[in-house]
Design an enzyme around this catalytic site. Structure first.
Site, PDB file in Angstrom:
ATOM      1  N   LYS A  35       0.846  -1.195   0.000  1.00 31.85           N
ATOM      2  CA  LYS A  35       0.000   0.000   0.000  1.00 31.85           C
ATOM      3  C   LYS A  35       0.881   1.245   0.000  1.00 31.85           C
ATOM      4  O   LYS A  35       1.935   1.273   0.647  1.00 31.85           O
ATOM      5  CB  LYS A  35      -0.884  -0.063   1.257  1.00 31.85           C
ATOM      6  CG  LYS A  35      -1.878   1.082   1.445  1.00 31.85           C
ATOM      7  CD  LYS A  35      -2.666   0.816   2.724  1.00 31.85           C
ATOM      8  CE  LYS A  35      -3.744   1.855   2.983  1.00 31.85           C
ATOM      9  NZ  LYS A  35      -4.549   1.513   4.191  1.00 31.85           N
ATOM     10  N   SER A 112      -9.215   1.205   3.206  1.00 34.32           N
ATOM     11  CA  SER A 112      -8.459   2.060   2.303  1.00 34.32           C
ATOM     12  C   SER A 112      -7.349   1.304   1.554  1.00 34.32           C
ATOM     13  O   SER A 112      -6.726   1.861   0.646  1.00 34.32           O
ATOM     14  CB  SER A 112      -7.825   3.217   3.091  1.00 34.32           C
ATOM     15  OG  SER A 112      -6.936   2.736   4.085  1.00 34.32           O
ATOM     16  N   SER A 136      -9.457  -1.140   7.317  1.00 35.30           N
ATOM     17  CA  SER A 136      -8.922  -0.984   5.964  1.00 35.30           C
ATOM     18  C   SER A 136      -8.246  -2.203   5.369  1.00 35.30           C
ATOM     19  O   SER A 136      -7.865  -2.183   4.202  1.00 35.30           O
ATOM     20  CB  SER A 136      -7.952   0.203   5.936  1.00 35.30           C
ATOM     21  OG  SER A 136      -8.647   1.407   6.138  1.00 35.30           O
TER      22      SER A 136
END
Length: 428
Positions: A35, A112, A136
């Site tokens: 990420k 996310s 997330s």
């Protein structure tokens, strides 16, 4: 960021390989993505927003978690798109595009850590790293039909990761099968091999499953049958978690309101738990990023902009009460689950929402979701989201939680359980 040709994983591609010989290393030959909240030496950490990228320099070191899996023998193939400033569970990014959910292209991928989940779900990498503050990792894992693990709070180093809210921030990971999930976890958690897990009890949170739009015969019934076959029906117990939390977490009364009382909408004590979590999250986000937001005034997508500016304007008046809620909930759930018990809840209250859903309907779904997600978030317990195939052609998942520090036990349990789960799902 360059868009990957398959499934819109939206990866900035580069190659980081193990620094030592890969032979005999536990993650040898595995590929992974990270990420864009993790520092990688020589690359700007974008935090999902072009204004953040524009105003920050390239990292001069690599995040501890990334280094750990590299040293374990894995190869990093690039960074993935995320929700802006990690402040959403949808996975939609107006600047870089929305990674395409490989299970349901017309649905959100979850955020996310959206790109990281999509990269695994689309089989572009063997595993990926994300972060989980409010959900997330768990949410996109559920939406994309893969495994997602949120470790015990503080169990994996967050050095070199942009903070969102430190009281809840964790480094999590995704995998397509439980063996790889376990192997990655043993590296990140610095665990030695231990014997297969035998739970002493499986507690079914009945009220939490009543929140879900997925029929029980596609979720909890499958889990119960699998546990009965492997460990015996005597370990299965049932609880009304909302009543237990209300009774055992007295500080929650400060967050109870008439708006939380509609049990068809949510479980009142879990809605209050979610309110406490989001209150402390806003306070810590402001401390971390409020000055940058007010100075730069970044371009932010719908929904995220409102949440970011709400955080910037927060006063932080309930911080001490929120910390009391955290301590009380951890103690209460530790007493409920005990050393080798697990708690079963839905990961989320239903299938992934349609892309660009109506904001009002989406807010009701978000509220239910955060009631469930706040259980591990506030207690700091470890949680794994387990895929259970499809219902109406949409991915379904169930979650297991274990007490803080029982990460190795939970990883082993999922690996032991999944073969039997697949039999009941009908997956070959």
């Amino acid at each position: 960021m360059a868009k990957d040709s398959d499934y819109g994983a939206f990866m900035e591609k580069f190659l980081l390989q193990p620094s030592s010989s890969p032979h005999q290393l536990p993650l040898n030959a595995l590929t992974f993505a990270v990420k864009d909240i993790f520092d990688v030496d020589g690359h700007v950490t974008g935090f999902g927003n072009p204004d953040w990228s524009r105003t920050h320099s390239a990292a001069t070191s690599t995040a501890t978690a990334v280094l750990s899996v590299l040293r374990g023998g894995a190869t990093c193939v690039g960074k993935t798109i995320m929700d802006e400033m990690a402040y959403s569970i949808n996975g939609e990014n107006q600047h870089y595009g929305t990674p395409t959910n490989p299970c349901a292209p017309d649905r959100v991928p979850g955020g996310s850590s959206s790109g990281s989940a999509v990269a695994v779900g689309a089989m572009l990498v063997d595993f990926s790293l994300g972060t989980d503050t409010g959900g997330s990792v768990r949410v996109p894992a559920s939406y994309c039909g893969i495994f997602g693990f949120r470790p015990s709070h503080g169990a994996v180093s967050i050095a070199g990761v942009i903070p969102m809210a430190q009281s809840f921030d964790t480094v999590g990971w995704f995998a397509g099968d439980p063996m790889i999930l376990n192997r990655v976890g043993r590296i990140l958690l610095q665990l030695s091999d231990i014997n297969p897990a035998r739970p002493t009890q499986l507690i079914i949170a009945e009220d939490c499953f009543q929140l879900s739009s997925i029929p029980n015969d596609r979720t909890i019934d499958i889990l119960i049958k699998s546990v009965e076959k492997l460990f015996g029906g005597h370990i299965i117990k049932h609880a009304t978690l909302g009543d237990y939390v209300k009774d055992k977490v007295p500080s929650l009364k400060h967050f109870m309101s008439n708006g939380n009382e509609n049990k068809n909408y949510n479980i009142p004590s879990l809605a209050a738990l979610s309110s406490a979590m989001r209150s402390l999250q806003r306070h810590e986000f402001k401390n971390n990023h409020g000055e940058w937001v007010t100075t730069v005034k970044p371009s932010l997508g719908p929904g995220i902009s409102e949440r970011v500016w709400e955080a910037v304007r927060t006063t932080g008046e309930n911080v001490d009460i929120c910390l009391s809620v955290k301590a009380e909930l951890r103690a209460a759930l530790t007493a409920l689950i005990e050393d080798s018990g697990v708690l079963a809840i839905p990961t989320v209250p239903g299938p992934p929402p349609i892309l660009k859903s109506d904001p009002t309907a989406l807010e009701i779904f978000r509220a239910r979701a955060f009631g469930l997600l706040s259980i591990a978030g506030v207690s700091g317990f470890c949680q794994v989201s387990i895929p259970l195939g499809l219902y109406d052609n949409l991915p379904v998942a169930v979650s297991l939680l274990a007490k803080h520090g029982s990460d190795g036990f939970l990883l082993n349990l999922v690996e032991s359980l999944y073969g039997t789960l697949k039999e009941h799902i009908g997956i070959p």
